[in-house]
Design a protein around this motif. Structure first.
Motif, PDB file in Angstrom:
ATOM      1  N   VAL A 280       1.044  -1.071  -0.098  1.00  0.00           N
ATOM      2  CA  VAL A 280       0.056   0.140   0.015  1.00  0.00           C
ATOM      3  C   VAL A 280       0.688   1.217  -0.030  1.00  0.00           C
ATOM      4  O   VAL A 280       1.748   1.359   0.887  1.00  0.00           O
ATOM      5  CB  VAL A 280      -1.104  -0.039   1.291  1.00  0.00           C
ATOM      6  N   VAL A 281       0.601   2.321  -1.107  1.00  0.00           N
ATOM      7  CA  VAL A 281       1.449   3.194  -1.065  1.00  0.00           C
ATOM      8  C   VAL A 281       0.488   4.456  -0.389  1.00  0.00           C
ATOM      9  O   VAL A 281      -0.532   4.772  -0.731  1.00  0.00           O
ATOM     10  CB  VAL A 281       1.941   3.726  -2.452  1.00  0.00           C
ATOM     11  N   VAL A 282       1.196   5.351   0.546  1.00  0.00           N
ATOM     12  CA  VAL A 282       0.553   6.576   1.007  1.00  0.00           C
ATOM     13  C   VAL A 282       1.079   7.895   0.926  1.00  0.00           C
ATOM     14  O   VAL A 282       2.548   7.832   1.133  1.00  0.00           O
ATOM     15  CB  VAL A 282       0.488   6.137   2.529  1.00  0.00           C
ATOM     16  N   ALA A 283       0.588   8.760   0.486  1.00  0.00           N
ATOM     17  CA  ALA A 283       0.845   9.994   0.239  1.00  0.00           C
ATOM     18  C   ALA A 283      -0.096  11.280   0.340  1.00  0.00           C
ATOM     19  O   ALA A 283      -1.229  10.893   0.034  1.00  0.00           O
ATOM     20  CB  ALA A 283       1.674  10.192  -1.325  1.00  0.00           C
ATOM     21  N   GLU A 284       0.226  12.421   0.983  1.00  0.00           N
ATOM     22  CA  GLU A 284      -0.886  13.323   0.942  1.00  0.00           C
ATOM     23  C   GLU A 284      -0.989  13.966  -0.481  1.00  0.00           C
ATOM     24  O   GLU A 284      -2.328  14.399  -0.551  1.00  0.00           O
ATOM     25  CB  GLU A 284      -0.074  14.456   1.702  1.00  0.00           C
ATOM     26  N   ALA A 285      -0.365  13.952  -1.453  1.00  0.00           N
ATOM     27  CA  ALA A 285      -0.409  14.694  -2.719  1.00  0.00           C
ATOM     28  C   ALA A 285      -1.724  13.799  -3.461  1.00  0.00           C
ATOM     29  O   ALA A 285      -2.127  12.655  -2.977  1.00  0.00           O
ATOM     30  CB  ALA A 285       0.584  14.698  -3.803  1.00  0.00           C
ATOM     31  N   GLN A 286      -2.279  14.465  -4.334  1.00  0.00           N
ATOM     32  CA  GLN A 286      -3.449  13.916  -5.313  1.00  0.00           C
ATOM     33  C   GLN A 286      -2.956  12.516  -5.961  1.00  0.00           C
ATOM     34  O   GLN A 286      -1.865  12.535  -6.074  1.00  0.00           O
ATOM     35  CB  GLN A 286      -3.859  14.726  -6.323  1.00  0.00           C
ATOM     36  N   GLY A 287      -3.941  11.605  -5.953  1.00  0.00           N
ATOM     37  CA  GLY A 287      -3.274  10.179  -6.467  1.00  0.00           C
ATOM     38  C   GLY A 287      -2.822  10.293  -8.153  1.00  0.00           C
ATOM     39  O   GLY A 287      -2.053   9.513  -8.492  1.00  0.00           O
ATOM     40  N   PHE A 288      -3.851  11.059  -8.961  1.00  0.00           N
ATOM     41  CA  PHE A 288      -3.613  11.069 -10.170  1.00  0.00           C
ATOM     42  C   PHE A 288      -2.363  11.704 -10.723  1.00  0.00           C
ATOM     43  O   PHE A 288      -1.769  12.756 -10.248  1.00  0.00           O
ATOM     44  CB  PHE A 288      -4.749  11.538 -10.941  1.00  0.00           C
ATOM     45  N   VAL A 289      -1.328  10.602 -11.556  1.00  0.00           N
ATOM     46  CA  VAL A 289      -0.042  11.165 -12.230  1.00  0.00           C
ATOM     47  C   VAL A 289       0.704  11.752 -11.137  1.00  0.00           C
ATOM     48  O   VAL A 289       1.121  12.812 -11.115  1.00  0.00           O
ATOM     49  CB  VAL A 289      -0.280  12.213 -13.105  1.00  0.00           C
ATOM     50  N   SER A 290       0.952  10.870 -10.058  1.00  0.00           N
ATOM     51  CA  SER A 290       1.595  11.201  -8.626  1.00  0.00           C
ATOM     52  C   SER A 290       2.914  10.440  -8.707  1.00  0.00           C
ATOM     53  O   SER A 290       3.114   9.519  -9.168  1.00  0.00           O
ATOM     54  CB  SER A 290       0.603  11.062  -7.654  1.00  0.00           C
ATOM     55  N   VAL A 291       3.627  10.842  -7.389  1.00  0.00           N
ATOM     56  CA  VAL A 291       4.650  10.054  -6.949  1.00  0.00           C
ATOM     57  C   VAL A 291       4.298   8.709  -6.733  1.00  0.00           C
ATOM     58  O   VAL A 291       4.786   7.610  -6.867  1.00  0.00           O
ATOM     59  CB  VAL A 291       5.568  10.896  -6.007  1.00  0.00           C
ATOM     60  N   ALA A 292       3.006   8.844  -5.940  1.00  0.00           N
ATOM     61  CA  ALA A 292       2.364   7.297  -5.481  1.00  0.00           C
ATOM     62  C   ALA A 292       2.287   6.485  -6.718  1.00  0.00           C
ATOM     63  O   ALA A 292       2.569   5.257  -6.770  1.00  0.00           O
ATOM     64  CB  ALA A 292       1.139   7.788  -4.788  1.00  0.00           C
ATOM     65  N   SER A 293       1.787   7.032  -8.063  1.00  0.00           N
ATOM     66  CA  SER A 293       1.511   6.280  -9.210  1.00  0.00           C
ATOM     67  C   SER A 293       2.891   5.607  -9.532  1.00  0.00           C
ATOM     68  O   SER A 293       2.755   4.570  -9.998  1.00  0.00           O
ATOM     69  CB  SER A 293       0.979   7.332 -10.090  1.00  0.00           C
ATOM     70  N   GLU A 294       3.906   6.345  -9.404  1.00  0.00           N
ATOM     71  CA  GLU A 294       5.187   6.053 -10.061  1.00  0.00           C
ATOM     72  C   GLU A 294       5.847   4.754  -9.300  1.00  0.00           C
ATOM     73  O   GLU A 294       6.014   3.905  -9.552  1.00  0.00           O
ATOM     74  CB  GLU A 294       6.096   7.114 -10.052  1.00  0.00           C
ATOM     75  N   ILE A 295       5.174   4.971  -7.802  1.00  0.00           N
ATOM     76  CA  ILE A 295       5.769   4.062  -6.856  1.00  0.00           C
ATOM     77  C   ILE A 295       5.101   2.608  -7.402  1.00  0.00           C
ATOM     78  O   ILE A 295       5.764   1.644  -7.252  1.00  0.00           O
ATOM     79  CB  ILE A 295       5.498   4.342  -5.480  1.00  0.00           C
ATOM     80  N   VAL A 296       3.792   2.783  -7.592  1.00  0.00           N
ATOM     81  CA  VAL A 296       2.941   1.523  -7.893  1.00  0.00           C
ATOM     82  C   VAL A 296       3.195   0.798  -9.183  1.00  0.00           C
ATOM     83  O   VAL A 296       3.339  -0.316  -9.453  1.00  0.00           O
ATOM     84  CB  VAL A 296       1.602   1.867  -7.939  1.00  0.00           C
ATOM     85  N   ALA A 297       3.800   1.741 -10.152  1.00  0.00           N
ATOM     86  CA  ALA A 297       4.306   1.322 -11.437  1.00  0.00           C
ATOM     87  C   ALA A 297       5.626   0.465 -11.129  1.00  0.00           C
ATOM     88  O   ALA A 297       5.705  -0.559 -11.719  1.00  0.00           O
ATOM     89  CB  ALA A 297       4.361   2.343 -12.347  1.00  0.00           C
ATOM     90  N   ARG A 298       6.408   0.955 -10.451  1.00  0.00           N
ATOM     91  CA  ARG A 298       7.767   0.145 -10.122  1.00  0.00           C
ATOM     92  C   ARG A 298       7.367  -1.082  -9.503  1.00  0.00           C
ATOM     93  O   ARG A 298       8.124  -1.967  -9.832  1.00  0.00           O
ATOM     94  CB  ARG A 298       8.578   1.060  -9.320  1.00  0.00           C
ATOM     95  N   ILE A 299       6.642  -1.069  -8.515  1.00  0.00           N
ATOM     96  CA  ILE A 299       6.388  -2.443  -7.974  1.00  0.00           C
ATOM     97  C   ILE A 299       5.868  -3.398  -8.834  1.00  0.00           C
ATOM     98  O   ILE A 299       6.048  -4.431  -8.868  1.00  0.00           O
ATOM     99  CB  ILE A 299       5.245  -2.193  -6.715  1.00  0.00           C
ATOM    100  N   GLN A 300       4.707  -2.953  -9.593  1.00  0.00           N
ATOM    101  CA  GLN A 300       4.047  -3.759 -10.710  1.00  0.00           C
ATOM    102  C   GLN A 300       5.190  -4.428 -11.516  1.00  0.00           C
ATOM    103  O   GLN A 300       5.342  -5.540 -11.949  1.00  0.00           O
ATOM    104  CB  GLN A 300       3.053  -3.037 -11.446  1.00  0.00           C
TER     105      GLN A 300
END
Length: 348
Positions: A280-300
């Motif tokens: 699970v990736v947690v961040a305050e920023a909006q989720g769309f096109v975000s650092v969290a999105s990149e982390i999820v992509a790297r995990i996948q």
């Protein structure tokens, strides 16, 4: 706040203040400037006492012109100085983006490395302080997407000191995101010990940039076996509270603090997810096109065959930052993180 004394209980703010003071003491080329950072000591008093100690030529106020602040830093850095500039609030930095994106980020590449810009751009960011619009943005994705910039964001008192010292001594530009809601957090850190730790690391550093084991090295701040929760900056304390609550329900959560977004410690990310099989990736920023999105992509990409469940995100909503009375609903909290853990597939 004192800039020179060591205390057994140290605040995040005093760690940052001491880091700048120590850097200015060690190197006459380090200068600090920005809006209200001199006489007032900054809106959050992070630069308190620096003008009194080092004089108005080393720590000084500027007009309310962020583009001018950044442009001045470029000229000073080209001429051998090491500017540490403060953008008073996260969204206040936007007028300076042209200077940051077009010049600060690109100068080394444009000159084939002949002109380096050792500039630190300090940005108080994130919510949790009841701020109004333009005072609580999480804008890290803009800078992380811009090649040529390093992006640091400490979550602990120790990292506040060590990573800011490292940023100031780095030969390339660093955007240093400071979680506002952590300024008054405290830890049992001895600033003298942190100073000695940093100086020892510098003695053994190789190349033209310091390595203190902070930037570019994520840290497991809580070990676990069932799920990895990945976060950075202001969300890390919240994630740790969620991990404690999850443990009461029999879920062992491992918490990874990225510490820096650029450079990004992909290997640490892979290790923890391959270990637990869930993320699970947690961040305050909006989720769309975000650092969290990149982390999820790297995990996948790297951990697909290790995953027992889809990777989930808990982020701010895709809206402009809301009014103070609504921010508690906007920011990731313990309950939202626990809800995400419940959504994971737990069947063997």
């Amino acid at each position: 706040m004192s800039t020179a004394t060591a205390t057994k209980t140290t605040t995040f703010a005093s760690a940052l203040n001491t880091a700048m003071s120590d850097a200015m003491e060690a190197d006459d080329s380090v200068v600090v400037f920005g809006e209200d950072v001199g006489t007032l000591g900054g809106v959050f008093r992070i630069t308190d006492g620096l003008t009194k100690r080092f004089g108005e030529n080393r720590c000084f106020d500027t007009p309310l012109a962020e583009s001018g602040i950044a442009g001045t830093a470029v000229g000073m850095a080209i001429n051998g100085m090491r500017p540490v500039i403060e953008m008073q609030f996260d969204a206040f930095a936007y007028p300076a983006l042209e200077q940051i994106f077009s010049h600060i980020a690109k100068m080394a590449n444009r000159t084939r490395g002949r002109v380096r810009l050792p500039i630190v751009i300090r940005i108080p960011y994130g919510g949790g302080v009841g701020g109004v619009e333009h005072h609580c943005d999480s804008s890290e994705a803009y800078y992380a997407h811009t090649a040529g910039l390093k992006v640091f964001t400490p979550a602990t008192v120790a990292d506040a000191y060590l990573m800011l010292r490292e940023a100031i001594d780095t030969e390339d530009p660093v955007v240093f995101f400071e979680p506002k809601k952590l300024y008054w957090s405290k830890a049992g850190e001895d600033l003298t010990a942190l100073r000695q730790q940093y100086e020892s690391s510098m003695d053994s550093a190789e190349g033209d940039s310091p390595r203190v084991g902070a930037a570019g090295n994520a840290t497991v701040v809580r070990a676990g076996t069932d799920v990895s929760i990945i976060s950075y900056g202001p969300s890390v304390p919240t994630v740790l509270k969620a991990a404690e609550a999850a443990a009461e329900d029999g879920i062992s959560a491992e918490v990874l603090d990225l510490r820096s977004v650029v450079p990004f410690d992909e290997e640490a990310l892979v290790r923890t997810v391959q270990k637990t099989g869930r993320a699970v990736v947690v961040a305050e920023a909006q989720g769309f096109v975000s650092v969290a999105s990149e982390i999820v992509a790297r995990i996948q990409e790297r951990c697909f065959h290790s995953l027992a469940s889809p990777v989930l995100r808990v982020t701010g909503f895709d809206i402009p930052y809301p009014a103070p009375k609504l921010e508690e609903h906007h920011l990731p909290d313990v309950d939202r993180i626990l809800d995400a853990l419940d959504e994971l597939q737990w069947e063997d």
